[in-house]
Scaffold this motif. Structure first.
Motif, mmCIF file in Angstrom:
data_model
loop_
_atom_site.group_PDB
_atom_site.id
_atom_site.type_symbol
_atom_site.label_atom_id
_atom_site.label_comp_id
_atom_site.label_asym_id
_atom_site.label_seq_id
_atom_site.Cartn_x
_atom_site.Cartn_y
_atom_site.Cartn_z
ATOM 1 N N ASN A 84 27.278 13.356 91.118
ATOM 2 C CA ASN A 84 26.286 12.335 91.469
ATOM 3 C C ASN A 84 26.609 11.520 92.616
ATOM 4 O O ASN A 84 27.638 11.870 93.380
ATOM 5 N N SER A 85 25.550 10.917 93.252
ATOM 6 C CA SER A 85 25.771 10.106 94.313
ATOM 7 C C SER A 85 26.172 11.163 95.407
ATOM 8 O O SER A 85 26.962 11.109 96.198
ATOM 9 N N LEU A 86 25.481 12.376 95.543
ATOM 10 C CA LEU A 86 25.940 13.271 96.563
ATOM 11 C C LEU A 86 25.514 13.063 98.053
ATOM 12 O O LEU A 86 24.845 12.185 98.417
ATOM 13 N N LYS A 87 26.487 13.434 98.961
ATOM 14 C CA LYS A 87 26.546 12.796 100.222
ATOM 15 C C LYS A 87 26.275 14.301 101.075
ATOM 16 O O LYS A 87 26.665 15.248 100.631
ATOM 17 N N PRO A 88 25.838 14.338 102.349
ATOM 18 C CA PRO A 88 25.728 15.260 103.180
ATOM 19 C C PRO A 88 27.140 16.067 103.365
ATOM 20 O O PRO A 88 27.156 17.242 103.445
ATOM 21 N N GLU A 89 28.128 15.416 103.553
ATOM 22 C CA GLU A 89 29.574 15.776 103.439
ATOM 23 C C GLU A 89 29.867 16.608 102.295
ATOM 24 O O GLU A 89 30.981 17.216 102.230
ATOM 25 N N ASP A 90 29.295 16.675 101.208
ATOM 26 C CA ASP A 90 29.570 17.370 100.026
ATOM 27 C C ASP A 90 28.904 18.818 100.109
ATOM 28 O O ASP A 90 29.284 19.885 99.426
ATOM 29 N N THR A 91 28.085 18.970 101.082
ATOM 30 C CA THR A 91 27.579 20.484 101.398
ATOM 31 C C THR A 91 28.724 21.320 101.476
ATOM 32 O O THR A 91 29.530 21.356 102.290
ATOM 33 N N ALA A 92 28.756 22.303 100.889
ATOM 34 C CA ALA A 92 29.679 23.720 100.941
ATOM 35 C C ALA A 92 29.467 24.711 99.780
ATOM 36 O O ALA A 92 28.503 24.437 99.123
ATOM 37 N N VAL A 93 30.183 25.660 100.093
ATOM 38 C CA VAL A 93 29.965 26.525 98.849
ATOM 39 C C VAL A 93 30.929 26.243 97.610
ATOM 40 O O VAL A 93 32.275 25.883 98.035
ATOM 41 N N TYR A 94 30.557 26.171 96.573
ATOM 42 C CA TYR A 94 31.520 25.677 95.426
ATOM 43 C C TYR A 94 31.963 26.627 94.547
ATOM 44 O O TYR A 94 31.195 27.492 94.233
ATOM 45 N N TYR A 95 33.397 26.914 94.241
ATOM 46 C CA TYR A 95 33.868 27.935 93.653
ATOM 47 C C TYR A 95 34.552 27.423 92.126
ATOM 48 O O TYR A 95 35.205 26.482 92.568
ATOM 49 N N CYS A 96 34.501 28.323 91.271
ATOM 50 C CA CYS A 96 35.170 27.994 90.060
ATOM 51 C C CYS A 96 36.151 28.731 89.905
ATOM 52 O O CYS A 96 36.254 30.004 90.280
ATOM 53 N N ALA A 97 37.437 28.552 89.460
ATOM 54 C CA ALA A 97 38.545 29.035 89.290
ATOM 55 C C ALA A 97 39.571 28.957 87.899
ATOM 56 O O ALA A 97 39.468 27.876 87.489
ATOM 57 N N ALA A 98 40.058 30.102 87.545
ATOM 58 C CA ALA A 98 40.779 29.940 86.089
ATOM 59 C C ALA A 98 42.168 29.952 86.693
ATOM 60 O O ALA A 98 42.671 31.118 87.339
#
Length: 125
Positions: A84-98
């Protein structure tokens, strides 16, 4: 073998919300801690959030605390990241990991054994 697949990324305006999903396969994945990391262009992969095997404990990076929420549905072997309340600095490739290391809330990438391919999140100003 465990496979992890992210989905839900996209382009959003600043201030809006986005929910990422992470589908994990493997019969023991419900016993693993699951984390989200992100990597912006030219930067290192950074920790975002982690949830323990039961979903009862979570831990967040300071940069997303209060804006992002990690959750999991072990019946569906799926982990979510509500942003929520996303910011331009949140721009990235998001990875999930176990993480299969029997560590409750690992925040270092080195503790994780299985990674997804990533999903792009772009936040416009």
């Amino acid at each position: 073998q465990v496979q992890v697949v992210e989905s839900g990324g996209g382009l959003v305006q600043a201030g809006r919300s986005l929910r990422l999903s992470c589908a994990a396969s493997g019969r023991t994945v419900s016993s693993y801690a699951m984390g989200w990391f992100r990597q912006a262009p030219g930067k290192e992969r950074d920790f975002v959030a982690v949830i323990n095997w039961s979903g009862g404990s979570t831990f967040y990076a300071d940069s997303v605390k209060g804006r992002f929420t990690i959750s999991r549905d072990n019946a569906e072997n799926t982990v979510y990241l509500q942003m929520n309340s996303l910011k331009p600095e949140d721009t990235a490739v998001y990875y999930c990991a176990a993480s299969a290391r029997n560590r409750a809330l690992p925040s270092s990438a080195g503790w994780y054994d299985y990674w997804g391919q990533g999903t792009q999140v772009t936040v416009s100003s």
